[in-house]
Design a protein around this motif. Structure first.
Motif, mmCIF file in Angstrom:
data_model
loop_
_atom_site.group_PDB
_atom_site.id
_atom_site.type_symbol
_atom_site.label_atom_id
_atom_site.label_comp_id
_atom_site.label_asym_id
_atom_site.label_seq_id
_atom_site.Cartn_x
_atom_site.Cartn_y
_atom_site.Cartn_z
ATOM 1 N N TYR A 83 9.053 -4.387 -6.238
ATOM 2 C CA TYR A 83 8.285 -3.624 -5.256
ATOM 3 C C TYR A 83 9.078 -3.449 -3.961
ATOM 4 C CZ TYR A 83 4.125 -4.312 -8.220
ATOM 5 O OH TYR A 83 3.223 -4.321 -9.247
ATOM 6 N N LEU A 93 1.426 1.141 -4.107
ATOM 7 C CA LEU A 93 0.349 0.777 -5.030
ATOM 8 C C LEU A 93 -0.990 1.280 -4.503
ATOM 9 C CD1 LEU A 93 1.296 -2.958 -5.783
ATOM 10 C CD2 LEU A 93 1.795 -0.952 -7.193
ATOM 11 N N ASP A 94 -1.891 1.638 -5.412
ATOM 12 C CA ASP A 94 -3.240 2.042 -5.016
ATOM 13 C C ASP A 94 -3.961 0.867 -4.375
ATOM 14 O OD1 ASP A 94 -2.932 4.619 -5.982
ATOM 15 O OD2 ASP A 94 -3.696 4.105 -7.980
ATOM 16 N N SER A 95 -4.765 1.146 -3.369
ATOM 17 C CA SER A 95 -5.452 0.092 -2.614
ATOM 18 C C SER A 95 -6.355 -0.769 -3.497
ATOM 19 C CB SER A 95 -6.246 0.683 -1.455
ATOM 20 O OG SER A 95 -7.207 1.593 -1.938
ATOM 21 N N GLU A 96 -6.916 -0.215 -4.582
ATOM 22 C CA GLU A 96 -7.787 -1.023 -5.436
ATOM 23 C C GLU A 96 -7.015 -2.082 -6.227
ATOM 24 O OE1 GLU A 96 -7.145 2.936 -7.634
ATOM 25 O OE2 GLU A 96 -7.902 2.423 -5.656
ATOM 26 N N LEU A 97 -5.687 -1.982 -6.247
ATOM 27 C CA LEU A 97 -4.866 -3.000 -6.912
ATOM 28 C C LEU A 97 -4.533 -4.167 -5.979
ATOM 29 C CD1 LEU A 97 -2.354 -0.653 -8.783
ATOM 30 C CD2 LEU A 97 -4.354 -1.836 -9.738
ATOM 31 N N GLN A 119 -0.983 -8.386 -4.208
ATOM 32 C CA GLN A 119 -1.388 -8.081 -5.579
ATOM 33 C C GLN A 119 -1.254 -9.333 -6.430
ATOM 34 O OE1 GLN A 119 1.303 -6.073 -8.216
ATOM 35 N NE2 GLN A 119 -0.312 -4.737 -8.980
ATOM 36 N N GLY A 123 0.804 -1.222 0.000
ATOM 37 C CA GLY A 123 0.000 0.000 0.000
ATOM 38 C C GLY A 123 0.835 1.269 0.000
#
Length: 199
Positions: free
Chosen positions: A124, A95-99, A106, A92
């Motif tokens: 990452y 990366l955006d939380s919706e990913l 992920q 998080g």
């Protein structure tokens, strides 16, 4: 040669650590309330017993740093995990939380391999380490740590893997220039471990 394990047990309030599975087995067999587990070190075994022989506790002596892993266990594709030393997801941070899924992981692109997932997780981890000024990264993939992240990729590897390997090798070079270290550890000692590795 396999690493030698020690075995911790708790039966009817009595606990101990044995040097062999046979010794531990003799203490726990036929006792439904018995709790027991194998460890790579006596310190880990002692800490597990001190914490009440809780099976949910996996990594008690992990060094502070960023940990990465990938796995295919649930059958939904390759899952990528990057955590701190306590197993808390760090994805998080970049990366955006919706990913991310509910566990803070992920999924790698559909059709990619577990090794690609490990490489993506390493990327990452390097980005997170740079952002948080962390100097230690840990993972359990020999291929990624000893080869691909050092831009040693054999011919015939998929193009998307070659492209990300080039990117990761540049990130690693910059990370190590600033005093960072990437270390290979066993899957059993990896707080990011998804539990889908061999051995």
């Amino acid at each position: 040669m396999a690493k030698r394990k020690v075995y911790a047990y708790l039966v009817n309030g009595k606990s101990g650590i044995t040097e062999t599975w046979a010794e531990c087995e003799a203490k726990v067999v036929g006792k439904p309330e018995a709790r027991f587990k194998g460890f790579e070190s006596r310190i880990e075994a002692e800490k597990w017993l001190e914490a009440g022989a809780n099976y949910n506790i996996k990594h008690l002596t992990a060094e502070e740093g960023v940990y990465f892993d990938a796995g295919t266990g649930p059958g939904n594709g390759v899952e990528v995990s990057v955590t701190d030393h306590k197993g808390k997801s760090l994805l998080g941070l970049i990366l955006d939380s919706e990913l991310l899924n509910r566990q803070g992981r992920q999924f790698a692109p559909q059709g990619t391999t577990n090794n690609y997932g490990e490489l993506l997780a390493c990327k990452y981890a390097l980005q997170i380490a740079e952002k948080k000024n962390i100097k230690k990264i840990f993972g359990d993939s020999k291929l990624v740590i000893d080869y691909w992240s050092k831009w040693m990729v054999k011919k015939g590897v998929a193009l998307e893997t070659v492209q990300i390997a080039r990117e990761v090798s540049k990130l690693r070079e910059a990370f190590e220039k600033e005093g960072g270290k990437i270390k290979r550890i066993s899957g059993g000692s990896n707080p990011a471990d998804l539990g889908f590795h061999k051995g």
